[in-house]
Design an enzyme around this catalytic site. Structure first.
Site, PDB file in Angstrom:
ATOM      1  N   ASP A 170      52.585  24.649 -15.935  1.00 24.12           N
ATOM      2  CA  ASP A 170      51.835  25.243 -14.825  1.00 24.12           C
ATOM      3  C   ASP A 170      52.152  26.729 -14.759  1.00 24.12           C
ATOM      4  O   ASP A 170      53.296  27.135 -14.987  1.00 24.12           O
ATOM      5  CB  ASP A 170      52.208  24.563 -13.490  1.00 24.12           C
ATOM      6  CG  ASP A 170      51.123  24.715 -12.433  1.00 24.12           C
ATOM      7  OD1 ASP A 170      50.803  25.863 -12.071  1.00 24.12           O
ATOM      8  OD2 ASP A 170      50.590  23.688 -11.986  1.00 24.12           O
ATOM      9  N   ASN A 171      51.135  27.537 -14.425  1.00 20.50           N
ATOM     10  CA  ASN A 171      51.391  28.978 -14.229  1.00 20.50           C
ATOM     11  C   ASN A 171      51.506  29.322 -12.749  1.00 20.50           C
ATOM     12  O   ASN A 171      51.606  30.504 -12.407  1.00 20.50           O
ATOM     13  CB  ASN A 171      50.279  29.817 -14.881  1.00 20.50           C
ATOM     14  CG  ASN A 171      48.925  29.593 -14.234  1.00 20.50           C
ATOM     15  OD1 ASN A 171      48.786  28.719 -13.374  1.00 20.50           O
ATOM     16  ND2 ASN A 171      47.927  30.346 -14.656  1.00 20.50           N
ATOM     17  N   ASP A 185      51.059  29.369 -18.768  1.00 20.05           N
ATOM     18  CA  ASP A 185      49.608  29.478 -18.613  1.00 20.05           C
ATOM     19  C   ASP A 185      48.995  28.774 -19.828  1.00 20.05           C
ATOM     20  O   ASP A 185      49.227  29.202 -20.971  1.00 20.05           O
ATOM     21  CB  ASP A 185      49.224  30.967 -18.587  1.00 20.05           C
ATOM     22  CG  ASP A 185      47.739  31.162 -18.356  1.00 20.05           C
ATOM     23  OD1 ASP A 185      46.952  30.261 -18.687  1.00 20.05           O
ATOM     24  OD2 ASP A 185      47.361  32.242 -17.848  1.00 20.05           O
ATOM     25  N   TYR A 242      33.241  27.178 -11.349  1.00 26.85           N
ATOM     26  CA  TYR A 242      33.934  25.883 -11.393  1.00 26.85           C
ATOM     27  C   TYR A 242      33.050  24.820 -12.058  1.00 26.85           C
ATOM     28  O   TYR A 242      33.471  24.157 -13.009  1.00 26.85           O
ATOM     29  CB  TYR A 242      34.285  25.465  -9.967  1.00 26.85           C
ATOM     30  CG  TYR A 242      35.110  24.206  -9.854  1.00 26.85           C
ATOM     31  CD1 TYR A 242      36.369  24.114 -10.449  1.00 26.85           C
ATOM     32  CD2 TYR A 242      34.653  23.109  -9.121  1.00 26.85           C
ATOM     33  CE1 TYR A 242      37.139  22.953 -10.307  1.00 26.85           C
ATOM     34  CE2 TYR A 242      35.423  21.960  -8.976  1.00 26.85           C
ATOM     35  CZ  TYR A 242      36.658  21.885  -9.572  1.00 26.85           C
ATOM     36  OH  TYR A 242      37.424  20.746  -9.442  1.00 26.85           O
ATOM     37  N   LYS A 248      33.795  23.141 -15.805  1.00 30.76           N
ATOM     38  CA  LYS A 248      34.054  21.714 -16.025  1.00 30.76           C
ATOM     39  C   LYS A 248      32.994  21.087 -16.933  1.00 30.76           C
ATOM     40  O   LYS A 248      33.293  20.198 -17.728  1.00 30.76           O
ATOM     41  CB  LYS A 248      34.092  20.976 -14.682  1.00 30.76           C
ATOM     42  CG  LYS A 248      35.293  21.335 -13.821  1.00 30.76           C
ATOM     43  CD  LYS A 248      36.607  20.819 -14.409  1.00 30.76           C
ATOM     44  CE  LYS A 248      37.767  21.045 -13.459  1.00 30.76           C
ATOM     45  NZ  LYS A 248      39.037  20.517 -13.953  1.00 30.76           N
TER      46      LYS A 248
HETATM   47  P1  NAD Z   1      45.570  22.244  -7.487  1.00 33.19           P
HETATM   48  O1  NAD Z   1      45.105  23.657  -7.393  1.00 33.19           O
HETATM   49  O2  NAD Z   1      46.519  21.749  -6.449  1.00 33.19           O
HETATM   50  O3  NAD Z   1      46.222  21.973  -8.917  1.00 33.19           O
HETATM   51  C1  NAD Z   1      45.829  22.667 -10.078  1.00 33.19           C
HETATM   52  C2  NAD Z   1      47.070  23.219 -10.761  1.00 33.19           C
HETATM   53  O4  NAD Z   1      46.673  23.878 -11.977  1.00 33.19           O
HETATM   54  C3  NAD Z   1      47.838  24.256  -9.923  1.00 33.19           C
HETATM   55  O5  NAD Z   1      49.197  23.914  -9.832  1.00 33.19           O
HETATM   56  C4  NAD Z   1      47.637  25.574 -10.683  1.00 33.19           C
HETATM   57  O6  NAD Z   1      48.724  26.471 -10.525  1.00 33.19           O
HETATM   58  C5  NAD Z   1      47.466  25.053 -12.109  1.00 33.19           C
HETATM   59  N1  NAD Z   1      46.773  25.984 -13.011  1.00 33.19           N
HETATM   60  C6  NAD Z   1      45.594  26.619 -12.810  1.00 33.19           C
HETATM   61  N2  NAD Z   1      45.272  27.351 -13.899  1.00 33.19           N
HETATM   62  C7  NAD Z   1      46.278  27.180 -14.800  1.00 33.19           C
HETATM   63  C8  NAD Z   1      46.531  27.675 -16.110  1.00 33.19           C
HETATM   64  N3  NAD Z   1      45.681  28.511 -16.734  1.00 33.19           N
HETATM   65  N4  NAD Z   1      47.653  27.273 -16.745  1.00 33.19           N
HETATM   66  C9  NAD Z   1      48.535  26.427 -16.149  1.00 33.19           C
HETATM   67  N5  NAD Z   1      48.346  25.937 -14.910  1.00 33.19           N
HETATM   68  C10 NAD Z   1      47.228  26.306 -14.240  1.00 33.19           C
HETATM   69  O7  NAD Z   1      44.231  21.334  -7.499  1.00 33.19           O
HETATM   70  P2  NAD Z   1      44.051  19.752  -7.442  1.00 33.19           P
HETATM   71  O8  NAD Z   1      43.148  19.447  -6.317  1.00 33.19           O
HETATM   72  O9  NAD Z   1      45.325  19.051  -7.553  1.00 33.19           O
HETATM   73  O10 NAD Z   1      43.193  19.515  -8.769  1.00 33.19           O
HETATM   74  C11 NAD Z   1      43.793  19.084  -9.979  1.00 33.19           C
HETATM   75  C12 NAD Z   1      42.714  18.772 -11.001  1.00 33.19           C
HETATM   76  O11 NAD Z   1      41.833  17.741 -10.499  1.00 33.19           O
HETATM   77  C13 NAD Z   1      41.819  19.977 -11.317  1.00 33.19           C
HETATM   78  O12 NAD Z   1      41.502  19.954 -12.699  1.00 33.19           O
HETATM   79  C14 NAD Z   1      40.594  19.725 -10.486  1.00 33.19           C
HETATM   80  O13 NAD Z   1      39.451  20.317 -11.039  1.00 33.19           O
HETATM   81  C15 NAD Z   1      40.498  18.204 -10.499  1.00 33.19           C
HETATM   82  N6  NAD Z   1      39.770  17.700  -9.332  1.00 33.19           N
HETATM   83  C16 NAD Z   1      40.380  17.613  -8.112  1.00 33.19           C
HETATM   84  C17 NAD Z   1      39.643  17.144  -7.027  1.00 33.19           C
HETATM   85  C18 NAD Z   1      40.253  16.994  -5.652  1.00 33.19           C
HETATM   86  O14 NAD Z   1      39.561  16.555  -4.724  1.00 33.19           O
HETATM   87  N7  NAD Z   1      41.512  17.301  -5.459  1.00 33.19           N
HETATM   88  C19 NAD Z   1      38.292  16.799  -7.170  1.00 33.19           C
HETATM   89  C20 NAD Z   1      37.720  16.933  -8.426  1.00 33.19           C
HETATM   90  C21 NAD Z   1      38.464  17.367  -9.501  1.00 33.19           C
END
Ligand code: NAD
Ligand code: UDP
Length: 320
Positions: free
Chosen positions: A41-42, A66, A155, A159
Site C-alpha cells: 500500500d502507498n 506504490d 474511476y 475499472k
Molecule cells: P480504500 O480507499 O479504503 O482502499 C484502497 C487502498 O488502496 C488504500 O489503502 C490506498 O492507500 C491503496 N492504494 C491506492 N492506490 C494505490 C497504489 N497505487 N499503490 C498501492 N496502494 C494504493 O477503498 P475500499 O473501499 O476499501 O476499496 C478497496 C477496493 O474495492 C478498491 O479496488 C475499490 O475499487 C473496490 N470497491 C470497493 C467498494 C466499496 O463499497 N467499498 C465498492 C466497489 C469496489
C-alpha cells in the site's frame, strides 16, 4: 459453505491496497484461512491503523509500495489480489490521475506478478462499471451506461480498463483470473471523512447534525456488510470463474430511507438537509446476485440493521 485453504493447496497471498477498508478485512480473512499475506500500500487513501492489529503477526508483512511503480516479491506466490484504488467519489475526484494509474499501471504490474509466479489473480472491480444503469437490477451481462468523460470516468473507466486487461492476460497469457464487481459495501475501518454516504450520515447523526442528502434522496443503493463481501471474494478467489461476478446485498433502498434508518438507530434529531446531486450520480443500483449464489454458494447473511449496529459502534469508539 467455507472453502478450506488446504483444498486449494495455496499458501501465500499478495494483496495490494492492504491498508484500505475492504482489503484490510480481506487480509484478516486470508490469515484466518492459514495464508501468509504480503500487503502492499502507498497509503494514498488508506491508513496503517487498519492493519495495526496485524503488527507482530509472523504471517503478515506490510510493505509501503506504490503498485504503479516497479516492485519485486521473492519466493512463491499463490494468490495475487489487486485491490488498490481510491474508491470513494470524494477520493477519486481528488486523485483522478492516481485512480486511472491504479486501474491501468497497477493492474498491469499485479497481473505480471501473477503471471510470473503462476498465481491466481483476483481484481476488485465495481458496480460503477455499469455507470448510471438502464437495466435494473444489474446483471453481469449488462455492458453499462458510462459517461467516458464525466467526473466519475476516472474511476469507472479505470475499472473497465482493468477488467479488459485482466481478460487479455487470461486469454493471451493463460493467467488464471477472476473479477469481482463489488456493490456499495460498508463496515468498520471506513474513513469517517471519505464522503461516502454511510460514514457521512453516521458522522452527522452522532453529532446530532442534519444528514447531507444529495438531490431529493430518491436515488437507490444496496448496502453490503463487509464480512459478507469478504466471504464472497474468498469464494471467488478459489473458484474457476473467469467472467465478472457481482457481489453485493440485493436489499435496495432510497437514500432518504437510509437516512431514516440511521436516524432510528442513533436517535438523532438532526433531520436531513438537501444539497445538489453530484454530476452523473447513478439513479438506481441493485445487484442481481444469481450468479454468485449459484456458482459460489454465496449469500449475504448480515442484515442492514445488524451491520449498521457494528458500524455505528465502530464510529462511536473512534477518538475525536
Ligand atoms: P480504500 O480507499 O479504503 O482502499 C484502497 C487502498 O488502496 C488504500 O489503502 C490506498 O492507500 C491503496 N492504494 C491506492 N492506490 C494505490 C497504489 N497505487 N499503490 C498501492 N496502494 C494504493 O477503498 P475500499 O473501499 O476499501 O476499496 C478497496 C477496493 O474495492 C478498491 O479496488 C475499490 O475499487 C473496490 N470497491 C470497493 C467498494 C466499496 O463499497 N467499498 C465498492 C466497489 C469496489
Ligand atoms: N450521498 C448523499 N449524501 C452524502 C454522500 C452520498 O446523499 O453525504 C448519496 C450519493 O449522492 C449517492 C449515494 O448517496 O447517490 C451513495 O453515495 P456513495 O458516495 O456512498 O457511493 P456511490 O454509490 O455514489 O459510489
Amino acid at each position: 459453505m467455507p472453502v478450506p485453504i488446504e483444498n486449494a493447496g495455496l499458501k501465500c497471498a499478495v494483496v495490494s491496497g492492504a491498508a484500505g477498508f475492504v482489503p484490510s478485512h480481506m487480509c484478516d480473512r486470508l490469515l484466518a484461512e492459514g495464508c501468509k499475506v504480503i500487503g502492499l500500500d502507498n497509503l494514498l487513501t488508506g491508513t496503517e491503523r487498519n492493519i495495526e492489529h496485524l503488527r507482530g503477526n509472523a504471517n503478515f508483512e506490510f510493505r509501503l509500495q506504490d503498485v504503479t511503480e516497479p516492485f519485486e516479491i521473492p519466493g512463491t506466490v499463490d494468490f495475487v489480489l489487486h485491490m488498490a484504488s481510491p474508491a470513494s467519489p470524494k477520493d477519486y475526484l481528488e486523485y483522478p490521475i492516481e485512480t486511472l494509474d491504479a486501474g491501468s499501471l497497477g493492474t498491469r504490474r499485479m497481473l505480471e506478478l501473477a503471471r510470473s509466479k503462476g498465481a491466481k489473480f483476483l481484481l476488485t472491480s465495481t458496480s460503477e462499471t455499469y455507470g448510471d444503469p438502464t437495466v435494473h437490477p444489474q446483471v453481469e451481462t449488462y455492458w453499462g451506461n458510462v459517461n467516458p468523460v464525466g467526473p466519475r470516468s476516472c474511476y469507472d473507466e479505470s475499472k473497465r480498463f482493468a477488467e479488459a486487461l485482466t481478460m487479455a492476460y487470461h486469454r493471451a497469457r493463460g493467467v488464471r483470473t477472476g473479477i469481482a464487481r463489488i456493490f456499495n459495501t460498508y463496515g468498520p475501518r471506513m474513513k469517517l471523512n471519505d464522503g461516502r454516504v454511510v460514514p457521512a450520515f453516521v458522522d452527522k447523526a452522532l453529532k446530532g447534525e442534519p444528514m447531507t442528502v444529495f438531490g431529493d434522496g430518491s436515488q437507490t443503493r444496496s448496502f453490503c456488510y463487509v464480512s459478507d463481501l469478504v466471504d464472497g471474494l474468498y469464494r471467488l478467489l478459489l473458484s474457476n470463474e473467469v467472467f465478472p461476478v457481482n457481489l453485493g446485498n440485493p436489499r435496495e433502498m432510497t437514500i432518504l430511507e437510509f437516512a431514516k434508518t440511521i436516524e432510528q438507530m442513533t436517535g438523532s434529531r438532526g433531520g436531513v438537509v438537501h444539497y445538489a446531486l453530484p454530476e452523473d450520480d447513478p439513479k438506481q443500483r441493485r445487484p442481481d446476485i444469481t450468479k454468485a449464489r449459484t456458482l459460489l454458494g454465496w449469500n449475504p447473511a448480515v442484515t442492514l440493521e445488524e451491520g449498521m449496529r457494528y458500524t455505528v459502534e465502530y464510529f462511536r469508539q473512534l477518538p475525536l
